[in-house]
Design a protein around this motif. Structure first.
Motif, PDB file in Angstrom:
ATOM      1  N   ILE A 203      -0.514   5.368   0.817  1.00  0.00           N
ATOM      2  CA  ILE A 203       0.808   5.041   1.330  1.00  0.00           C
ATOM      3  C   ILE A 203       1.356   3.777   0.669  1.00  0.00           C
ATOM      4  O   ILE A 203       0.609   2.965   0.116  1.00  0.00           O
ATOM      5  CB  ILE A 203       0.792   4.834   2.853  1.00  0.00           C
ATOM      6  CG1 ILE A 203      -0.216   3.739   3.243  1.00  0.00           C
ATOM      7  CG2 ILE A 203       0.525   6.143   3.577  1.00  0.00           C
ATOM      8  CD1 ILE A 203      -0.102   3.252   4.663  1.00  0.00           C
ATOM      9  N   ASP A 204       2.667   3.624   0.751  1.00  0.00           N
ATOM     10  CA  ASP A 204       3.320   2.364   0.451  1.00  0.00           C
ATOM     11  C   ASP A 204       3.085   1.469   1.674  1.00  0.00           C
ATOM     12  O   ASP A 204       3.492   1.831   2.785  1.00  0.00           O
ATOM     13  CB  ASP A 204       4.813   2.609   0.232  1.00  0.00           C
ATOM     14  CG  ASP A 204       5.601   1.335  -0.021  1.00  0.00           C
ATOM     15  OD1 ASP A 204       5.172   0.257   0.425  1.00  0.00           O
ATOM     16  OD2 ASP A 204       6.670   1.418  -0.653  1.00  0.00           O
ATOM     17  N   PRO A 205       2.445   0.317   1.524  1.00  0.00           N
ATOM     18  CA  PRO A 205       2.119  -0.493   2.709  1.00  0.00           C
ATOM     19  C   PRO A 205       3.340  -1.037   3.433  1.00  0.00           C
ATOM     20  O   PRO A 205       3.247  -1.424   4.603  1.00  0.00           O
ATOM     21  CB  PRO A 205       1.262  -1.623   2.133  1.00  0.00           C
ATOM     22  CG  PRO A 205       1.653  -1.712   0.694  1.00  0.00           C
ATOM     23  CD  PRO A 205       1.965  -0.303   0.285  1.00  0.00           C
ATOM     24  N   ALA A 206       4.489  -1.068   2.779  1.00  0.00           N
ATOM     25  CA  ALA A 206       5.700  -1.580   3.429  1.00  0.00           C
ATOM     26  C   ALA A 206       6.319  -0.553   4.371  1.00  0.00           C
ATOM     27  O   ALA A 206       6.786  -0.892   5.460  1.00  0.00           O
ATOM     28  CB  ALA A 206       6.723  -2.005   2.387  1.00  0.00           C
ATOM     29  N   THR A 207       6.326   0.719   3.958  1.00  0.00           N
ATOM     30  CA  THR A 207       6.987   1.760   4.746  1.00  0.00           C
ATOM     31  C   THR A 207       6.020   2.683   5.476  1.00  0.00           C
ATOM     32  O   THR A 207       6.438   3.438   6.351  1.00  0.00           O
ATOM     33  CB  THR A 207       7.863   2.640   3.841  1.00  0.00           C
ATOM     34  OG1 THR A 207       7.019   3.345   2.917  1.00  0.00           O
ATOM     35  CG2 THR A 207       8.885   1.800   3.075  1.00  0.00           C
ATOM     36  N   TYR A 208       4.750   2.684   5.093  1.00  0.00           N
ATOM     37  CA  TYR A 208       3.719   3.581   5.616  1.00  0.00           C
ATOM     38  C   TYR A 208       3.908   5.022   5.150  1.00  0.00           C
ATOM     39  O   TYR A 208       3.162   5.917   5.564  1.00  0.00           O
ATOM     40  CB  TYR A 208       3.644   3.548   7.150  1.00  0.00           C
ATOM     41  CG  TYR A 208       3.315   2.184   7.713  1.00  0.00           C
ATOM     42  CD1 TYR A 208       2.008   1.737   7.800  1.00  0.00           C
ATOM     43  CD2 TYR A 208       4.323   1.333   8.154  1.00  0.00           C
ATOM     44  CE1 TYR A 208       1.706   0.484   8.308  1.00  0.00           C
ATOM     45  CE2 TYR A 208       4.036   0.070   8.667  1.00  0.00           C
ATOM     46  CZ  TYR A 208       2.721  -0.339   8.736  1.00  0.00           C
ATOM     47  OH  TYR A 208       2.429  -1.583   9.233  1.00  0.00           O
ATOM     48  N   ASN A 209       4.874   5.266   4.295  1.00  0.00           N
ATOM     49  CA  ASN A 209       5.099   6.605   3.770  1.00  0.00           C
ATOM     50  C   ASN A 209       4.402   6.796   2.425  1.00  0.00           C
ATOM     51  O   ASN A 209       3.932   5.837   1.802  1.00  0.00           O
ATOM     52  CB  ASN A 209       6.600   6.881   3.633  1.00  0.00           C
ATOM     53  CG  ASN A 209       7.246   7.163   4.979  1.00  0.00           C
ATOM     54  OD1 ASN A 209       6.617   7.722   5.867  1.00  0.00           O
ATOM     55  ND2 ASN A 209       8.505   6.776   5.128  1.00  0.00           N
ATOM     56  N   MET A 210       4.351   8.036   1.946  1.00  0.00           N
ATOM     57  CA  MET A 210       3.629   8.376   0.726  1.00  0.00           C
ATOM     58  C   MET A 210       4.062   7.504  -0.453  1.00  0.00           C
ATOM     59  O   MET A 210       5.258   7.337  -0.703  1.00  0.00           O
ATOM     60  CB  MET A 210       3.843   9.858   0.402  1.00  0.00           C
ATOM     61  CG  MET A 210       3.113  10.329  -0.854  1.00  0.00           C
ATOM     62  SD  MET A 210       3.410  12.087  -1.206  1.00  0.00           S
ATOM     63  CE  MET A 210       2.195  12.854  -0.141  1.00  0.00           C
ATOM     64  N   CYS A 211       3.079   6.993  -1.179  1.00  0.00           N
ATOM     65  CA  CYS A 211       3.334   6.144  -2.341  1.00  0.00           C
ATOM     66  C   CYS A 211       3.530   7.014  -3.590  1.00  0.00           C
ATOM     67  O   CYS A 211       2.625   7.766  -3.957  1.00  0.00           O
ATOM     68  CB  CYS A 211       2.162   5.195  -2.563  1.00  0.00           C
ATOM     69  SG  CYS A 211       2.246   4.253  -4.083  1.00  0.00           S
ATOM     70  N   PRO A 212       4.673   6.943  -4.243  1.00  0.00           N
ATOM     71  CA  PRO A 212       4.906   7.766  -5.439  1.00  0.00           C
ATOM     72  C   PRO A 212       3.893   7.514  -6.557  1.00  0.00           C
ATOM     73  O   PRO A 212       3.509   8.444  -7.260  1.00  0.00           O
ATOM     74  CB  PRO A 212       6.321   7.383  -5.864  1.00  0.00           C
ATOM     75  CG  PRO A 212       6.973   6.874  -4.625  1.00  0.00           C
ATOM     76  CD  PRO A 212       5.892   6.184  -3.864  1.00  0.00           C
ATOM     77  N   ARG A 213       3.469   6.267  -6.727  1.00  0.00           N
ATOM     78  CA  ARG A 213       2.486   5.970  -7.783  1.00  0.00           C
ATOM     79  C   ARG A 213       1.146   6.622  -7.486  1.00  0.00           C
ATOM     80  O   ARG A 213       0.488   7.170  -8.385  1.00  0.00           O
ATOM     81  CB  ARG A 213       2.320   4.459  -7.924  1.00  0.00           C
ATOM     82  CG  ARG A 213       3.545   3.751  -8.486  1.00  0.00           C
ATOM     83  CD  ARG A 213       3.272   2.284  -8.728  1.00  0.00           C
ATOM     84  NE  ARG A 213       2.916   1.578  -7.499  1.00  0.00           N
ATOM     85  CZ  ARG A 213       3.798   1.137  -6.604  1.00  0.00           C
ATOM     86  NH1 ARG A 213       5.099   1.325  -6.805  1.00  0.00           N
ATOM     87  NH2 ARG A 213       3.397   0.489  -5.530  1.00  0.00           N
TER      88      ARG A 213
END
Length: 378
Positions: free
Chosen positions: A104-114
């Motif tokens: 996840i992206d730690p800022a949004t908790y959503n899936m991290c594109p990278r």
């Protein structure tokens, strides 16, 4: 005790309308796939801006049915976030395919594109699985970064399903969650931002060719009738009573989303100096399925006890990411580890959140959190 989610207050607001709607269903007697089901499908599609909606029995089936429509099979890989509820990955495994876990992206908790890109490239390089698609989750009510995720999926010729069980009704750059992706799905579990008083789910699509197949799959793969079985399906129909309830609840949904955002804004203003508060990027509107703060892991258990003593409930979403769960330990994860998911699992704590949380209750909650951290830093 402050309710974590207050369905009783919502019922009090619309009880006469809900009771009348239920009585109409009981009087007309079409308890399964009655006219209210067709009506709520029409209204839900109009609400989010999708062309078509097909309801089903629950939010888990709402993900499974599109996967069946897309012909998912053993040997296929579907890329899913690990920091979410099990249903997102579970349905992939149901069909014999492989959930491939993404950070996840730690800022949004959503899936991290990278992390998604890394997982796809690893999967292709390894050659043991056939990459087929991506399921992104709108966690805690915040829509996932659709444009970026869709671009990655399209680059590798993968479809993208948006699991909007928590985020349905939110907005992403002017678009409503539920109208994006090859399919979008939602859950009407009672605790969801738009929930019924039982179980239910829905699938959204802009492709007319999906409708007949999804309607068939939800009723045992029926053709002209339920005794004409033209494909392998399941039994997943929304009860007419739940559809009737959802019709009434949809009428106040926009108002409830606005109220949730007012609660979140007051929480943020009061707590931003003592804990890490949720981040909502510009151009997004969250439905605040959860209000989740973050703190050092050494303080979380003590804060929970402090809140409990003040009769304030809290919850941890999620205490263990899926790639660390026993049921999924043999499935692959991007780069073999998902550091942000593993770090966040020890830091997050969700506070009461619902549209009927009055300012007195909000102040009691924020004051309790403030006192804890100020004492801890003294």
């Amino acid at each position: 005790m402050i309710p974590f989610i207050d369905l009783a207050a919502q019922q009090a607001r619309i009880r006469p309308q809900v009771n009348a709607a239920i009585q109409r269903v009981l009087a007309q007697g079409q308890y399964i796939l009655g006219p209210e089901v067709r009506e709520i499908e029409k209204q839900l599609a109009e609400f989010c801006g999708a062309k078509f909606c097909v309801t089903c029995a629950n939010g888990t089936d709402a993900i499974a049915l599109p996967l069946m429509r897309l012909g998912l099979r053993p040997g296929d890989a579907v890329f899913v976030p690990s920091f979410t509820f099990t249903a997102t990955a579970e349905v992939v495994a149901w069909l014999g395919a492989t959930p491939y876990f993404v950070d996840i992206d730690p800022a949004t908790y959503n899936m991290c594109p990278r992390s998604l890109r890394a997982a796809i490239e690893e999967c292709r390089s390894d050659g043991k699985l056939n990459p087929r698609g991506v399921i992104a989750v709108d966690l805690f009510g915040l829509p996932a970064d659709f444009d970026v995720l869709d671009a990655v999926a399209e680059e590798f010729n993968l479809w993208l399903i948006m699991d909007s069980a928590q985020g349905f009704g939110g907005k992403y750059k002017g678009r409503r969650a539920g109208a994006m992706g090859r399919f979008a799905t939602t859950s009407f579990f009672p605790a969801k931002p738009l929930g019924c008083y039982g179980d239910g789910g829905a699938i959204f699509t802009n492709d007319e060719s999906d409708i007949e197949i999804l309607q068939s799959l939800r009723v045992h793969g029926q053709g002209t009738d339920k005794y004409d079985n033209v494909r392998i399906g399941m039994n997943s129909r929304l009860d007419t009573i739940q559809a009737a309830i959802l019709i009434e609840k949809l009428k106040i949904f926009e108002d409830e989303i606005a109220a949730r955002n007012k609660v979140a804004a007051r929480y943020n203003a009061a707590l931003k100096d003592v804990v890490e508060v949720p981040y909502v990027p510009e151009g997004y509107i969250s439905t605040w399925a959860q209000y989740t703060i973050a703190m050092p892991p050494t303080q979380r258990a003590a804060l929970q006890e402090h809140l409990k003593a003040a009769e304030i409930p809290s919850a941890i979403y999620y205490p263990r990411p899926l790639h660390l769960q026993p049921a999924y330990k043999n499935y692959p994860a991007a780069r073999g580890a998902l550091p942000h998911s593993e770090k966040r699992m020890a830091e997050v704590l969700s506070l009461p959140m619902h549209p009927y949380l009055d300012t007195a209750a909000q102040d009691k909650i924020t004051t309790a959190v403030q006192k804890f951290f100020r004492r801890a830093s003294a």
